[in-house]
Design an enzyme around this catalytic site. Structure first.
Site: not given
Ligand code: SI3
Length: 306
Positions: A139, A167
């Protein structure tokens, strides 16, 4: 079936599910799992950022994955993030996740101290060794973890045959190309930033894992379908609408995940509680924003998925 096929597609990051007292609710975990099955997504990514892993105990996380698996087994691909910022607890969660039958485990690097790459590799390999029959996903989320995946660290990790994917939540989509090229054919990259889902897919991410998918799974499934069909102009227009919804979800005083949970309550009648402190819940004024966001989701679903 190609061994990576089960990971390809739309994989929502699973939200932390709490009861009225802020404790993990097994019933609500099961209800959210069923919601994702009903929506037709490929899988779920449990206990990651969206799962508020950083604010949960080992026991909280065990309860979460046990209840996801009770509903999801055979119906969804399940990736369980197990990093706890210390090797011992992470290994315990890895062992437990394998015993629950997850498809893959995942881990961020250790945070706080800036560790050398050999320490990060040792941490990841120890975690992986505790789940010897389970795929392992790196990740990469440098903006939160404080450490970025480098090509040399990836090359080191590739020596572990269980390492099958990154990821990637870093913002440059070029990282996706670099990791995919270094990983080779038996390796895949997941797009992390939801705001550039279609760009990540075009640059080589065979799937996406995202924190906002859960509020609007239909829209990400549609975006994925459009990319697969090479309908890039339609995909771009949809991505722009998705992004407007994400900006709205982030515009409250309360945390984005609290806003998403309110949207799920409004649009789906699904109550999975709020967020755990130190994340901030919604204030009175945020409720109007949640209503607007919920309506935006409904409008977009009607526009693109009818
Ligand atoms: C920096 C961050 O939190 N990135 C999110 C994105 O889904 C993010 O929430 C989304 O792009 C909105 O900014 C995901 O990559 C995190 C994710 O999938 C998780 O582990 O829940």
């Amino acid at each position: 079936m190609n061994k990576l096929e089960k990971y390809q597609g739309v994989i929502p990051a699973f939200y932390a599910c709490y009861d009225e007292n802020g404790e993990v609710s097994p019933e609500r975990v099961r209800a959210l799992t069923q919601y994702f099955i009903d929506k037709g997504v490929k899988g779920v990514y449990a206990c990651g950022s969206s799962g508020e892993c950083i604010y949960q105990s080992v026991e909280d996380r065990k309860i979460t994955i046990e209840n996801i698996m009770a509903v999801a087994k055979g119906k969804l691909t399940v990736i369980c993030h197990v990093a706890c910022n210390n090797t011992k607890d992470s290994m315990e969660l890895a062992r437990h996740a394998e015993s629950c039958g997850v498809d893959a485990i995942a881990s961020i690097p250790p945070i706080y101290f800036r560790l050398p790459e050999y320490s990060i590799a040792a941490y990841w390999n120890s975690i992986s060794s505790a789940a010897p029959n389970t795929d392992f996903v790196i990740y990469n989320i440098p903006q939160l973890a404080g450490t970025a995946l480098t090509m040399s660290l990836l090359a080191e990790m590739k020596k572990n045959p269980r390492v099958i994917a990154v990821k990637n939540s870093s913002m440059p989509v070029q990282d996706i190309q670099m990791f995919q090229a270094a990983g080779g054919d038996d390796f895949m990259v997941f797009n992390g930033p939801d705001e550039q889902f279609i760009s990540g897919r075009v640059m080589g991410a065979a799937g996406g894992i995202g924190g906002t998918y859960g509020a609007m799974p239909e829209l990400f499934l549609k975006a994925d379908e459009l990319v697969r069909a090479n309908k890039m102009e339609e995909a771009r227009v949809l991505q722009y609408d998705i992004n407007e919804i994400i900006y709205k979800l982030c515009s409250g005083h309360g945390n984005m995940y609290a806003m998403i949970k309110e949207v799920l309550r409004i649009n789906e009648g699904l109550d999975i509680g709020s967020v755990r402190e130190p994340l901030t819940g919604l204030c009175e004024a945020d409720l109007a924003i949640a209503k607007e966001a919920a309506q935006m989701v409904k409008n977009a679903v009607a526009k693109y998925c009818a």
